[in-house]
Design an enzyme around this catalytic site. Sequence first.
Site, short mmCIF file in Angstrom:
data_model
loop_
_atom_site.label_atom_id
_atom_site.label_comp_id
_atom_site.label_asym_id
_atom_site.label_seq_id
_atom_site.Cartn_x
_atom_site.Cartn_y
_atom_site.Cartn_z
N SER A 126 1.01 -1.24 0.17
CA SER A 126 -0.06 0.06 0.00
C SER A 126 0.67 1.30 -0.12
O SER A 126 1.98 1.07 0.47
CB SER A 126 -0.96 0.04 1.28
OG SER A 126 -1.49 1.16 1.47
N TYR A 158 -1.81 -0.34 10.56
CA TYR A 158 -2.09 -1.08 9.55
C TYR A 158 -1.06 -0.95 8.19
O TYR A 158 -0.34 -1.69 7.90
CB TYR A 158 -3.44 -0.48 8.70
CG TYR A 158 -3.41 -0.85 7.17
CD1 TYR A 158 -3.79 -2.18 6.81
CD2 TYR A 158 -3.47 0.08 6.13
CE1 TYR A 158 -4.07 -2.45 5.39
CE2 TYR A 158 -3.42 -0.01 4.91
CZ TYR A 158 -3.92 -1.42 4.60
OH TYR A 158 -3.91 -1.81 3.22
N LYS A 188 2.04 -3.68 6.67
CA LYS A 188 2.53 -3.56 5.11
C LYS A 188 4.09 -3.47 5.12
O LYS A 188 4.82 -4.21 4.39
CB LYS A 188 1.80 -2.73 4.32
CG LYS A 188 0.45 -2.74 4.26
CD LYS A 188 -0.19 -4.12 3.39
CE LYS A 188 -1.51 -4.50 3.34
NZ LYS A 188 -1.60 -5.71 2.91
N1 LIG Z 1 -8.84 -1.10 -0.49
C1 LIG Z 1 -7.82 -0.38 -0.54
O1 LIG Z 1 -7.95 0.76 -0.40
C2 LIG Z 1 -6.42 -0.91 -0.37
C3 LIG Z 1 -5.48 0.18 -0.57
C4 LIG Z 1 -3.91 -0.41 -0.52
C5 LIG Z 1 -3.81 -1.76 -0.26
N2 LIG Z 1 -4.63 -2.60 0.02
C6 LIG Z 1 -4.55 -4.23 0.24
O2 LIG Z 1 -5.13 -4.93 -0.74
C7 LIG Z 1 -5.54 -6.05 -0.13
C8 LIG Z 1 -7.07 -6.38 -0.69
O3 LIG Z 1 -7.85 -5.14 0.08
P1 LIG Z 1 -9.37 -5.12 -0.18
O4 LIG Z 1 -9.83 -3.70 -0.34
O5 LIG Z 1 -9.92 -5.98 -1.33
O6 LIG Z 1 -9.81 -5.52 1.22
P2 LIG Z 1 -11.15 -6.64 1.53
O7 LIG Z 1 -11.20 -6.46 3.19
O8 LIG Z 1 -12.29 -6.36 0.61
O9 LIG Z 1 -10.46 -7.88 1.06
C9 LIG Z 1 -9.36 -8.87 2.13
C10 LIG Z 1 -10.19 -10.12 2.10
O10 LIG Z 1 -9.05 -10.74 3.11
C11 LIG Z 1 -9.91 -11.68 4.26
N3 LIG Z 1 -8.95 -11.87 5.19
C12 LIG Z 1 -8.73 -11.02 5.96
N4 LIG Z 1 -7.68 -11.67 7.02
C13 LIG Z 1 -7.86 -13.04 6.60
C14 LIG Z 1 -7.20 -14.19 7.11
N5 LIG Z 1 -6.45 -14.02 8.27
N6 LIG Z 1 -7.30 -15.15 6.60
C15 LIG Z 1 -8.13 -15.37 5.19
N7 LIG Z 1 -8.49 -14.33 4.74
C16 LIG Z 1 -8.53 -13.07 5.38
C17 LIG Z 1 -11.09 -10.78 4.19
O11 LIG Z 1 -12.24 -11.47 4.81
C18 LIG Z 1 -11.17 -9.93 2.97
O12 LIG Z 1 -12.28 -10.81 2.26
C19 LIG Z 1 -5.29 -6.00 1.45
O13 LIG Z 1 -3.93 -6.55 1.47
C20 LIG Z 1 -5.21 -4.46 1.56
O14 LIG Z 1 -4.63 -4.20 2.69
C21 LIG Z 1 -6.06 -2.21 0.08
#
Ligand SMILES: NC(=O)c1ccc[n+]([C@@H]2O[C@H](COP(=O)([O-])OP(=O)(O)OC[C@H]3O[C@@H](n4cnc5c(N)ncnc54)[C@H](O)[C@@H]3O)[C@@H](O)[C@H]2O)c1
Length: 360
Positions: free
Chosen positions: A132, A157, A161
């Site tokens: 991120s 958070y 990362k």
């Molecule tokens: N959406 C954003 O703004 C953003 C920005 C930068 C980075 N990210 C990163 O991208 C990735 C996906 O983000 P997203 O927006 O799709 O989030 P999201 O919460 O929609 O998806 C993450 C998924 O991981 C699952 N999860 C969490 N912990 C878990 C575990 N221990 N075992 C199995 N499943 C687990 C959750 O149930 C969820 O479905 C994440 O790593 C997030 O940190 C997201």
Amino acid sequence: MTNIKTVFVTGGAGYIGSHCVLSLLEAGYDVVAIDNFANSVGQEKAASLDRVCQITGKEVIFYKCDLLDIQQLDEIFNKHKFDCVIHFAAMKSVGESMKQPLIYYKNNIIGAMNLLEVMALHKCYQLVFSSSCTVYGNPAFLPITEDHPIGNVTNVYGRTKYFIEEILKDTVNSDQKWNIISLRYFNPVGAHSSGLIGEDPTTNFSNLMPYIAQVALGKKTSLSIYGEDYATSDGTGIRDYVHVMDLAEGHVAALKKIQSNKVDLKVYNLGSGQGTSVLEFVKTFEKVTGVKVPYTIEARREGDIESMYANCDLAKKDLGWTAKYNLEDMCRDFWKWQTMNPNGYKKSETTTKNGKTNSH
Ligand SMILES: NC(=O)c1ccc[n+]([C@@H]2O[C@H](COP(=O)([O-])OP(=O)(O)OC[C@H]3O[C@@H](n4cnc5c(N)ncnc54)[C@H](O)[C@@H]3O)[C@@H](O)[C@H]2O)c1
């Protein structure tokens, strides 16, 4: 050259994961996905991935599995041969991470370590990691390039990362077999153009787009904009919004890179490269959807960053990837998803492309 056929996707039921699975299937990869439904809808099956199968006409093998359960993870690796892993699973709420740091460190860091351990055990050394732009902290210069210092992070958070990126560095240094790409996303928004999949957070959220949609749908009375006295064109904070389907294609580009080159560890920014203020975003949303979004101006929030946007030249040069969609596309596609599924996956009724109605 590594031939990649089967991809293991963690967090596949989530927002970015489900859109990426769709792109992977369309690019011809086989996908096995897991999720623990901490922030997505499903019981034994994932509602989002059912829709992905509906859109693509292809199958996804899915397991309900928590990354903290290393035994179950190992069993899944025993059942399949994975050529590459894409690791999305994480908890991602900045505010919540400050209140529950230990839960965030445990889930995100131990989860990633379990995954790396099981991958090594099964001799799968290719990984694409969801990082991120939060790892950059307060920008020292703009637009941010990948060589901007990292680690001066303002929240727990973001630190998870950053720590995982450090763990990945040490892992690659310890064994030359690893081939890892870390993708630093900026602000993903939008949805697949079908309106069948989109962002459906089940835990508290504060991201701008779902919040705007709640106001536009009349579920919240107004949008709170924090700070109008920043040194930006209209005083509100600036971010780099990138369409989630562009992001999904960025993962396919990363897989192709890993497939054709020994990368060791490479890091790429994925953003649009454009800075957009909160007010510009709201105005574009209103223009595209024809719906008014009432807002109030609140005091700045502690720790919020004034302005943040990416330089994505490296992803263009190395991965041949560049964002195709603009802010209007992001608003249009997101609004289609919201209006077709006002209650997300759970209670929505949608008309499928075959004209059948599915209840979830
Ligand atoms: N959406 C954003 O703004 C953003 C920005 C930068 C980075 N990210 C990163 O991208 C990735 C996906 O983000 P997203 O927006 O799709 O989030 P999201 O919460 O929609 O998806 C993450 C998924 O991981 C699952 N999860 C969490 N912990 C878990 C575990 N221990 N075992 C199995 N499943 C687990 C959750 O149930 C969820 O479905 C994440 O790593 C997030 O940190 C997201």
